[in-house]
Motif scaffolding. Structure first.
Motif, short mmCIF file in Angstrom:
data_model
loop_
_atom_site.label_atom_id
_atom_site.label_comp_id
_atom_site.label_asym_id
_atom_site.label_seq_id
_atom_site.Cartn_x
_atom_site.Cartn_y
_atom_site.Cartn_z
N PRO A 1 29.01 45.80 42.64
CA PRO A 1 29.90 45.75 41.49
C PRO A 1 30.08 44.35 40.91
CG PRO A 1 31.13 46.13 43.52
CD PRO A 1 29.69 46.26 43.87
N ASP A 2 29.65 43.30 41.64
CA ASP A 2 29.73 41.94 41.08
C ASP A 2 28.59 41.65 40.11
OD1 ASP A 2 32.09 41.09 42.23
OD2 ASP A 2 31.12 40.43 44.08
N HIS A 3 27.57 42.49 40.11
CA HIS A 3 26.44 42.27 39.22
C HIS A 3 26.63 43.04 37.91
CE1 HIS A 3 23.59 41.25 42.83
NE2 HIS A 3 24.54 40.36 42.64
N PRO A 4 26.33 42.43 36.77
CA PRO A 4 26.46 43.15 35.48
C PRO A 4 25.50 44.34 35.42
CG PRO A 4 26.22 40.77 35.15
CD PRO A 4 25.91 41.04 36.59
N LEU A 5 25.87 45.32 34.61
CA LEU A 5 25.02 46.48 34.41
C LEU A 5 23.84 46.12 33.53
CD1 LEU A 5 27.77 49.18 33.73
CD2 LEU A 5 26.55 48.76 35.87
N GLU A 6 22.70 46.78 33.77
CA GLU A 6 21.49 46.56 32.99
C GLU A 6 21.01 47.88 32.38
OE1 GLU A 6 18.26 44.31 34.72
OE2 GLU A 6 19.60 43.67 36.36
N SER B 1 38.19 37.89 39.54
CA SER B 1 37.00 38.26 38.76
C SER B 1 35.96 37.15 38.78
CB SER B 1 37.39 38.56 37.31
OG SER B 1 37.77 37.36 36.64
N SER B 2 34.73 37.49 38.41
CA SER B 2 33.66 36.49 38.32
C SER B 2 33.97 35.48 37.22
CB SER B 2 32.32 37.19 38.05
OG SER B 2 32.38 37.94 36.85
N TRP B 3 34.65 35.86 36.14
CA TRP B 3 35.04 34.93 35.08
C TRP B 3 35.92 33.82 35.65
CZ3 TRP B 3 39.26 32.73 32.86
CH2 TRP B 3 39.11 32.17 31.58
N GLU B 4 36.88 34.20 36.48
CA GLU B 4 37.77 33.20 37.08
C GLU B 4 37.00 32.23 37.97
OE1 GLU B 4 41.83 35.32 38.06
OE2 GLU B 4 40.18 36.78 38.03
#
Length: 448
Positions: free
Chosen positions: A148-153, A437-440
Motif C-alpha cells: 500500500p506504500d507504492h502508488p497504483l499503476e 503518509s509518504s508525503w509527510e
C-alpha cells in the motif's frame, strides 16, 4: 419464501451466500449449503456487524453499548425473494441472496443501510410517488498492488503495454481490456444486472458503466452486487478494480452519478413534467431540497477520508450546489431530454459511497424540498467551478459535524442511524490520523 426455494431448485443451487451491506458497503453475512438455507429461511448475526469500520474495528466501548444492545444480541436476517442472484464466478452452482435485517420482535433494524433506503421509499409511497433512478459508476483498473506504500499503476492491456495519457471515450483504449469486459457483461447478464453503456473515462484506465433506469431499491442492490462482480472479474484477469474516490495522484476521481426522477404511482406520469411539457413546481422544489440539505448529508455521498480528495480546485467534481441544464460543472445537472424523461443528476456522490445510502440521501433531500415547497436558485450558466461559493464541506470531520447537527435531516433518517454512522466514520478518521503518509516522510522528514 416458496419462490426462493423453487428458484434454488430450478438452478440446482448447492450453496447460498446470505448477504447484507454494512455502512461501508462491504458484503457481510454467512455462506451455507442450499438445503440448510431452505430449511432455515433466515440466519442470525451479531448486531454489531452493522457498525464495523472499514478496517474491521468497532467504535469505543462507551459508544458501542449505546448504539447496540448491551447483551450483544443477534439480529435476524430474512431473504428478500426479489433479491436473489446467481454467482457466475463460483465453481459450483451458487446463489447470492440479499437479506433484510430485523430485531427479535420483527422490527426493521435502524442501522441497516438497505432498511434506511426502504424507509425513505415508504415516504414516497405514502405520497403516491415512485422514484426512478439510473446510476453511473466510475472505477479504475490497475496493476495488482500488494504494497500500500507504492502508488497504483495502470495495468497492461492486450497490446502488452500500459496505457499512457488520458483516453476519454477512446474505443481502442477500452478494447485493450476486451476479454475482461466480455466477462463483466457475461457475469452481469447471468445475474440480471441492468448494465448498459461502457465508456472510457478521463483518467488513465478509468472506466464507467451506466445502468438502465428503474426501481430505486433494485438498482441499489445491483450496484452493490456490480462492485463485487467487477472485483471478481479483475482478479480473474490478474488486475485490480478499485472504486476508491481518488486512488491515483494527479488523476481524476471516480464518481457515482445518480439520475433521479419521480413518477405518480396511479398514472405513471413523471411529476417533474406538466401536461404542457414544462417543469413543475415539484421539480423546482426537489432541486431546492438537494441544494439545501445535501451539504449536511455529505457523509452519505463522501463517506471516507479519501472521498474529499475529489473536491479540490481544478478537479472535475463539483465544489458547490449549483444546478444547470446540460452543464457538467454543477452538482445537480438536468440533462437535455424529452419532457417525460425530465430528471436531475446528482453528481456529488463518489464511487466509494454505499449505494443504498447515496440513493437514500439523494431521495430524502429531494423529498424534504418538495415537502417544504423550497425554491431552487437560478440555473447556473457557464463554468460553475469558477464560482467562489464553495458551499460543500471539504473534509470528513467537517461533513460529520454538519450531518449530526442538521435536525430536520436527523429526524427524517432517525437519530440512532445518524449517531451510529457518525461514530463509525469518526473512528475511521481517528484511525487514519494515526498513519504517517509518504508525503509527510518525503517533505517533512529532513526539512522541518
Amino acid at each position: 419464501m416458496e419462490s426462493i426455494k423453487a428458484w434454488i431448485k430450478k438452478y440446482n443451487i448447492t450453496e447460498v451466500e446470505c448477504l447484507i451491506a454494512d455502512f461501508t458497503g462491504i458484503a457481510r453475512g454467512k455462506i451455507m449449503p442450499a438445503n440448510k438455507f431452505c430449511q432455515d429461511m433466515g440466519i442470525r448475526l451479531p448486531e454489531a456487524v452493522l457498525i464495523q469500520t472499514v478496517t474491521g474495528d468497532y467504535v469505543a466501548d462507551e459508544l458501542y453499548y449505546k448504539l447496540t444492545d448491551p447483551a450483544e444480541v443477534d439480529i435476524k436476517l430474512l431473504p428478500d425473494p426479489n433479491a436473489a442472484y446467481l454467482v457466475p464466478w463460483a465453481q459450483e452452482p451458487t446463489a447470492q441472496i440479499i437479506h433484510d435485517v430485523y430485531d427479535k420482535h420483527d422490527n426493521p433494524i435502524d442501522l441497516s443501510p438497505r432498511n434506511l433506503l426502504k424507509k425513505v421509499l415508504k415516504l414516497y409511497e405514502d405520497k403516491g410517488w415512485k422514484p426512478i433512478i439510473a446510476p453511473e459508476l466510475e472505477f479504475y483498473l490497475t496493476k495488482t498492488n500488494i504494497n500500500p506504500d507504492h502508488p497504483l499503476e495502470p495495468p497492461v492491456g492486450r497490446s502488452g503495454r500500459q496505457e499512457t495519457g488520458r483516453q476519454s471515450f477512446s474505443i481502442d483504449a477500452v478494447n485493450e481490456f476486451d476479454p475482461l469486459f466480455e466477462d463483466v457483461y457475461d457475469y452481469c447478464e447471468a445475474q440480471g444486472l441492468d448494465v448498459d453503456t461502457l465508456i472510457h473515462e478521463e483518467g488513465t484506465a478509468q472506466m464507467e458503466i451506466n445502468f438502465q433506469h428503474g426501481d430505486a431499491l433494485t438498482l441499489a442492490d445491483q450496484v452493490f452486487l456490480f462492485k463485487r462482480t467487477v472485483r471478481e472479474v479483475a482478479l480473474k484477469h490478474n488486475v485490480t478494480a478499485t472504486f476508491m474516490a481518488k486512488p491515483i495522484t494527479d488523476e481524476p476521481g471516480s464518481a457515482m452519478h445518480i439520475h433521479l426522477s419521480v413518477h405518480d404511482c396511479k398514472t405513471g406520469q413523471n411529476i417533474f413534467n406538466d401536461e404542457q411539457g414544462s417543469s413543475t413546481l415539484l421539480f423546482e422544489s426537489f432541486i431546492g431540497g438537494l441544494q439545501k440539505y445535501i451539504p449536511s448529508a455529505m457523509p452519505l455521498f463522501a463517506p471516507n477520508v479519501n472521498s474529499y480528495r475529489r473536491f479540490l480546485a481544478g478537479e472535475s467534481a463539483p465544489l458547490n450546489v449549483e444546478w444547470g441544464v446540460d452543464n457538467r460543472t454543477v452538482a445537480f445537472r438536468v440533462p437535455e431530454s424529452l419532457p417525460e424523461n425530465r430528471r436531475v443528476e446528482n453528481r456529488l456522490a463518489g464511487a466509494d459511497a454505499n449505494p443504498y445510502l447515496a440513493v437514500a440521501g439523494s431521495l430524502i433531500c429531494g423529498y424534504m424540498g418538495m415537502l417544504e415547497n423550497l425554491k431552487s436558485t437560478e440555473p447556473s450558466i457557464g463554468n460553475a467551478h469558477e464560482l467562489e461559493n464553495y458551499s460543500l464541506p471539504l473534509s470528513l470531520e467537517h461533513a460529520l459535524m454538519g450531518f449530526e447537527q442538521c435536525k430536520p435531516l436527523c429526524d427524517m433518517l432517525g437519530r440512532k442511524f445518524v449517531d451510529a454512522y457518525v461514530a463509525v466514520k469518526e473512528t475511521e478518521s481517528e484511525n487514519f490520523k494515526r498513519i504517517i503518509s509518504s508525503w509527510e516522510r518525503k517533505y517533512l522528514l529532513l526539512s522541518v
